[in-house]
Design a protein around this motif. Structure first.
Motif: not given
Length: 198
Positions: A25-34, A72-79, A83-88, A181-182
């Motif tokens: 939910a936080r990740l989707c919100g951050h994607l929308g905000a960016t 479904t058993d992972s947790v991660f930051p909202k960005d 961050r992964l996209l930025k690496h290209g 990020l890991s």
């Protein structure tokens, strides 16, 4: 290649861990905000290999540029996606701790040994799972259908993911790990498993 459109693909059996749902939910919100366009789909009640292939087809129908695999058993930051996209990199993800007392790496290095977790940097690896992994659709086109298939001849780990990594590498798309990020990701079991970093 289409314009940027992220397909967030989540294969699941029955349960989704609540901490993962909060992270999503936080990740989707951050994607929308960016202003990163995205779609989300869960594919449930199926063998994960079948579910992954169905999700790749869905991403193709969506005309996505990338798939972001999330377990479904992972947790991660909202960005995390940003961050992964930025690496290209066409194929990059996170190294999750295995669910054991050692909390060691779930990723193998380019020699086939268990990867040493580090604090910073991006590193080419041998195999990586799909806990939180960004894959360009160019990689999917190169690997071809079936993208995920159980293969008893693979070197280690879940056969469908290992096979995918090996085929991607053969087609010029080796996997990479984002070490920084890991360190911020967790693997949810009876407790939350975080990597031990060298």
């Amino acid at each position: 290649m289409s314009e940027m459109l992220l397909a967030i693909a989540i294969p699941c059996h029955v349960n989704v861990m609540p901490p993962m749902a909060q992270s999503l939910a936080r990740l989707c919100g951050h994607l929308g905000a960016t202003n990163v366009p995205f779609g989300v789909r869960f594919f449930g009640n199926a063998v994960s290999t079948f579910g992954r292939n169905e999700l790749v087809k869905w991403a193709g129908d969506l005309v996505a540029s990338h798939i972001l695999w999330i377990d479904t058993d992972s947790v991660f930051p909202k960005d995390s996606a940003n961050r992964l996209l930025k690496h290209g990199k066409p194929f990059i993800g996170c190294n999750f701790a295995r669910k054991n007392a050692e909390r060691d790496s779930s990723v193998s290095d380019t020699t086939g040994q268990r990867l040493i977790a580090r604090s910073e940097g991006v590193e080419e690896v041998g195999t990586i799972g799909c806990g939180l992994t960004l894959v360009s659709m160019d990689v999917m086109h190169a690997v071809g259908d079936p993208w995920y298939k159980m293969d008893e001849d693979t070197s280690a780990g879940p056969g469908d993911e290992v096979r995918f990594c090996e085929l991607a590498r053969k087609n010029g798309y080796p996997p990479f790990v984002d070490h920084a990020l890991s360190r911020l990701c967790g693997h949810v079991g009876l407790t939350e498993f975080i990597l031990r970093v060298a």
